[in-house]
Design an enzyme around this catalytic site. Structure first.
Site, PDB file in Angstrom:
ATOM      1  N   GLY A  12       0.785  -1.237   0.000  1.00  0.00           N
ATOM      2  CA  GLY A  12       0.000   0.000   0.000  1.00  0.00           C
ATOM      3  C   GLY A  12       0.812   1.280   0.000  1.00  0.00           C
ATOM      4  N   ASN A  14       1.744   3.086  -2.648  1.00  0.00           N
ATOM      5  CA  ASN A  14       1.084   4.026  -3.568  1.00  0.00           C
ATOM      6  C   ASN A  14      -0.202   4.565  -2.952  1.00  0.00           C
ATOM      7  OD1 ASN A  14       2.356   4.404  -6.377  1.00  0.00           O
ATOM      8  ND2 ASN A  14       2.660   2.222  -5.961  1.00  0.00           N
ATOM      9  N   MET A  91      -3.714  -6.933  -7.159  1.00  0.00           N
ATOM     10  CA  MET A  91      -3.164  -8.051  -7.919  1.00  0.00           C
ATOM     11  C   MET A  91      -4.228  -9.073  -8.327  1.00  0.00           C
ATOM     12  SD  MET A  91      -0.171  -7.182  -8.371  1.00  0.00           S
ATOM     13  CE  MET A  91       1.192  -6.216  -7.732  1.00  0.00           C
ATOM     14  N   ASN A 108      -4.989   2.491 -13.283  1.00  0.00           N
ATOM     15  CA  ASN A 108      -3.993   1.580 -12.710  1.00  0.00           C
ATOM     16  C   ASN A 108      -2.603   2.179 -12.877  1.00  0.00           C
ATOM     17  OD1 ASN A 108      -2.955  -0.910 -11.643  1.00  0.00           O
ATOM     18  ND2 ASN A 108      -2.415  -1.534 -13.728  1.00  0.00           N
ATOM     19  N   HIS A 110       1.355   0.854 -13.471  1.00  0.00           N
ATOM     20  CA  HIS A 110       2.161  -0.307 -13.845  1.00  0.00           C
ATOM     21  C   HIS A 110       3.623   0.138 -13.835  1.00  0.00           C
ATOM     22  CE1 HIS A 110       3.036  -4.161 -15.562  1.00  0.00           C
ATOM     23  NE2 HIS A 110       3.695  -3.621 -16.558  1.00  0.00           N
ATOM     24  N   ASP A 142      -8.848  -1.236 -19.273  1.00  0.00           N
ATOM     25  CA  ASP A 142      -9.873  -1.743 -20.188  1.00  0.00           C
ATOM     26  C   ASP A 142     -10.003  -3.248 -19.961  1.00  0.00           C
ATOM     27  OD1 ASP A 142      -7.720  -2.901 -21.450  1.00  0.00           O
ATOM     28  OD2 ASP A 142      -7.806  -1.616 -23.240  1.00  0.00           O
ATOM     29  N   GLY A 144      -8.463  -5.674 -21.230  1.00  0.00           N
ATOM     30  CA  GLY A 144      -7.220  -6.439 -21.322  1.00  0.00           C
ATOM     31  C   GLY A 144      -6.374  -6.276 -20.061  1.00  0.00           C
ATOM     32  N   VAL A 145      -5.168  -6.849 -20.091  1.00  0.00           N
ATOM     33  CA  VAL A 145      -4.244  -6.730 -18.954  1.00  0.00           C
ATOM     34  C   VAL A 145      -3.200  -5.667 -19.300  1.00  0.00           C
ATOM     35  CG1 VAL A 145      -2.540  -7.931 -17.529  1.00  0.00           C
ATOM     36  CG2 VAL A 145      -4.590  -9.132 -18.312  1.00  0.00           C
TER      37      VAL A 145
HETATM   38  C1  GAR Z   1       3.842  -1.201  -7.257  1.00  0.00           C
HETATM   39  O1  GAR Z   1       5.164  -1.268  -7.730  1.00  0.00           O
HETATM   40  C2  GAR Z   1       2.858  -1.195  -8.424  1.00  0.00           C
HETATM   41  O2  GAR Z   1       3.299  -0.435  -9.523  1.00  0.00           O
HETATM   42  C3  GAR Z   1       2.809  -2.657  -8.749  1.00  0.00           C
HETATM   43  O3  GAR Z   1       2.753  -3.290  -7.497  1.00  0.00           O
HETATM   44  C4  GAR Z   1       3.461  -2.495  -6.541  1.00  0.00           C
HETATM   45  C5  GAR Z   1       2.563  -2.240  -5.363  1.00  0.00           C
HETATM   46  O4  GAR Z   1       3.259  -1.571  -4.350  1.00  0.00           O
HETATM   47  N1  GAR Z   1       1.698  -2.979  -9.579  1.00  0.00           N
HETATM   48  C6  GAR Z   1       1.748  -3.892 -10.541  1.00  0.00           C
HETATM   49  O5  GAR Z   1       2.745  -4.548 -10.781  1.00  0.00           O
HETATM   50  C7  GAR Z   1       0.476  -4.054 -11.340  1.00  0.00           C
HETATM   51  N2  GAR Z   1       0.705  -4.824 -12.516  1.00  0.00           N
HETATM   52  P1  GAR Z   1       2.489  -0.791  -3.212  1.00  0.00           P
HETATM   53  O6  GAR Z   1       1.479  -1.798  -2.615  1.00  0.00           O
HETATM   54  O7  GAR Z   1       3.549  -0.425  -2.218  1.00  0.00           O
HETATM   55  O8  GAR Z   1       1.801   0.384  -3.828  1.00  0.00           O
END
Ligand code: GAR
Length: 193
Positions: A12, A14, A91, A108, A110, A142, A144-145
């Site tokens: 968490g 972000n 996830m 999202n 990435h 959207d 897709g992934v």
């Molecule tokens: C972050 O690096 C985010 O970009 C990534 O998971 C991490 C979560 O960290 N997301 C993905 O890879 C999505 N495909 P956080 O829980 O500390 O924010």
């Protein structure tokens, strides 16, 4: 003021950055975080959200089919009248029927350029390919992934990194900064210089 929910599955960081900006930073005048949702009851981010008195909802998918889980989640979200869903380390791939309920209103982050990498382990991919730079991408979701339209990108200099931890350690502060800037641009238009 947009009403948003942040979706998490783990640490968490972000989410925490967005909560700070929404409390008294660049998001303070354009959105309110009305809910933090997790599909994992042990996600450390849930206690961070509770500590700053943001309502949390946890719904583990155990025992439910994916369609049933997302149908139940949609019903639990409806009373919040959400304008946007903000995925921050969430996830689970959202099924198209659920995406359709919030079409154009799910965002999202990435940790790679979505033109080059989709799915999990983007930092590991960048490290193993010895990329000199990765590109954090904030995008619409959207069906897709990691295929939706890009909202904003920010580069991370990876030259000289010697471990996956170092790659992540360089990338995360960039994620935290670009995510709120991108959300501001979506919710209120670009920030004034
Ligand atoms: C972050 O690096 C985010 O970009 C990534 O998971 C991490 C979560 O960290 N997301 C993905 O890879 C999505 N495909 P956080 O829980 O500390 O924010």
């Amino acid at each position: 003021m947009k009403r948003i929910a942040i979706f998490i599955s783990g640490r968490g960081s972000n989410m925490a950055a967005i909560l700070r900006e929404a409390a008294d930073g660049i998001l303070a005048d354009c959105c309110r975080v009305v809910l933090v949702f997790s599909n994992d009851p042990y996600a450390p981010g849930l206690s961070l959200a509770s500590a700053v008195e943001v309502p949390v909802l946890c719904l583990p998918p155990a025992g439910l089919s994916k369609p049933a889980f997302y149908q139940r989640l949609a019903a639990r979200l409806a009373p919040y009248s959400l304008d946007y869903l903000v995925l921050a380390g969430y996830m689970s791939i959202l099924p198209p029927t659920f995406v359709g309920l919030y079409a154009g209103r799910i965002i999202n982050i990435h940790p790679a350029d979505t033109a080059r990498h989709h799915g999990l382990h983007a930092y590991r991919w960048a490290f193993e390919h010895r990329l000199p730079q990765t590109m954090i991408t904030v995008h619409y979701v959207d069906a897709g992934v990691d295929t939706g339209p890009v909202i904003m990108q920010a580069p991370v200099d990876l030259r000289g990194t010697v471990s996956l931890e170092e790659v992540e350690w360089r990338g995360l502060p960039v994620e935290h900064a670009v995510y709120s800037r991108a959300l501001r641009a979506v919710f209120c238009g670009p920030a004034r210089a």
